[in-house]
Design an enzyme around this catalytic site. Sequence first.
Site, PDB file in Angstrom:
ATOM      1  N   ALA A 257       0.856  -1.190   0.000  1.00 35.71           N
ATOM      2  CA  ALA A 257       0.000   0.000   0.000  1.00 35.71           C
ATOM      3  C   ALA A 257       0.887   1.233   0.000  1.00 35.71           C
ATOM      4  O   ALA A 257       1.947   1.251   0.617  1.00 35.71           O
ATOM      5  CB  ALA A 257      -0.889  -0.016   1.236  1.00 35.71           C
ATOM      6  N   LYS A 258       0.410   2.261  -0.719  1.00 37.63           N
ATOM      7  CA  LYS A 258       1.185   3.498  -0.786  1.00 37.63           C
ATOM      8  C   LYS A 258       1.422   4.076   0.601  1.00 37.63           C
ATOM      9  O   LYS A 258       2.427   4.694   0.872  1.00 37.63           O
ATOM     10  CB  LYS A 258       0.431   4.544  -1.611  1.00 37.63           C
ATOM     11  CG  LYS A 258       0.505   4.258  -3.082  1.00 37.63           C
ATOM     12  CD  LYS A 258      -0.157   5.347  -3.880  1.00 37.63           C
ATOM     13  CE  LYS A 258      -0.345   4.840  -5.295  1.00 37.63           C
ATOM     14  NZ  LYS A 258      -1.281   5.564  -6.077  1.00 37.63           N
ATOM     15  N   ARG A 259       0.430   3.873   1.471  1.00 35.13           N
ATOM     16  CA  ARG A 259       0.568   4.483   2.793  1.00 35.13           C
ATOM     17  C   ARG A 259       1.545   3.717   3.681  1.00 35.13           C
ATOM     18  O   ARG A 259       1.889   4.172   4.756  1.00 35.13           O
ATOM     19  CB  ARG A 259      -0.800   4.595   3.464  1.00 35.13           C
ATOM     20  CG  ARG A 259      -1.477   3.274   3.643  1.00 35.13           C
ATOM     21  CD  ARG A 259      -2.866   3.398   4.238  1.00 35.13           C
ATOM     22  NE  ARG A 259      -3.448   2.080   4.334  1.00 35.13           N
ATOM     23  CZ  ARG A 259      -3.986   1.421   3.328  1.00 35.13           C
ATOM     24  NH1 ARG A 259      -4.047   1.988   2.132  1.00 35.13           N
ATOM     25  NH2 ARG A 259      -4.477   0.214   3.487  1.00 35.13           N
ATOM     26  N   ASP A 260       2.010   2.560   3.219  1.00 36.61           N
ATOM     27  CA  ASP A 260       2.970   1.789   4.002  1.00 36.61           C
ATOM     28  C   ASP A 260       4.290   2.571   4.055  1.00 36.61           C
ATOM     29  O   ASP A 260       4.978   2.724   3.054  1.00 36.61           O
ATOM     30  CB  ASP A 260       3.172   0.421   3.321  1.00 36.61           C
ATOM     31  CG  ASP A 260       4.023  -0.497   4.171  1.00 36.61           C
ATOM     32  OD1 ASP A 260       4.750   0.019   5.047  1.00 36.61           O
ATOM     33  OD2 ASP A 260       3.956  -1.716   3.949  1.00 36.61           O
TER      34      ASP A 260
END
Length: 297
Positions: A257-260
């Site tokens: 995930a990009k937010r990772d």
Amino acid sequence: MSLRFPVTTRFAPTPSGELHLGHVLAAWEARRLADVHGGRCLLRIEDLDAARSRDPFVLQRMLNDLEWIGLHFDGEMVRQSERTAAYSCALDKLRAVGLLYPCFCSRAEIRAEWEGISRAPHGTPYRRYSGHCRSLPGDLVEEKLARGVPHAWRIDMRRVQDIIGCPTWEDIGCRGVQRCVPSACEDVVLARKDAPASYHLAVVVDDAWQGVNLVSRGEDLLGSTPIHRALQGVLALPVPLYAHHILLRDATGRRLAKRDQSCSIRILRDQGFCRQQVMAAVHSAIKEGGRCRLPLH
Ligand code: GLU
Ligand code: ZN
């Protein structure tokens, strides 16, 4: 594989957050394909969604991180937010041949319709617009437009098929020649009041305008390629070759995930990793079917 020369590829990020490992893979792959075939790799910023992607600092940070990692592009950077006149022109062409219709459904109405269908016995999961506004009576449409009822412009894929049939495109990876069946595609939104062009329209118009003849992008966009092929057909645009690369996954096989935080280039830089280590992580992930070892050590 014999390719048309000179090859032009592109990296087309949406500047909605930090540059992450997935971006690096996509940019590296587009650059690699251009280099292998002695061509050019362009940089296009897909910043049409004002709410998500117009922070100049976010874009600047992405560009700095690309520079740091050593990925370079050819020619001038193109920003989609500066290309709206070209998208309007394409919309006018489609409207003139009767391929667009206004859709007055709200997002909530469309969601409610999906939920109703998936609750029905033996209902298959349904995640496409049903075409509800395709056949609204003409006088009702006129009346709603005159009253300024908010609407989106959708493309009538059944009519697209009447015009262009079922054209093919070629995926130069293992997928080979593919056929587009327009009537099996969703009547996607091409524009709305607050968005002069959707992703689908802008990508197709810009790939043609920039002379991109090899579109390299992630497998998550495989489902969009038939839509793009249909739009190229009705807009009489050249058809590029396609190559869809694998996506990065974590140790359990789930898409990163990009937010990772552990895949943000900024954070990896701050932690003291050098560009060679970051590139090595991306290369070994490619060898392992996208499986990325995170956190890096
Ligand atoms: N802007 C899209 C993204 O960030 C890529 C679009 C494309 O390559 O066609 O995922
Ligand atoms: Zn509708």
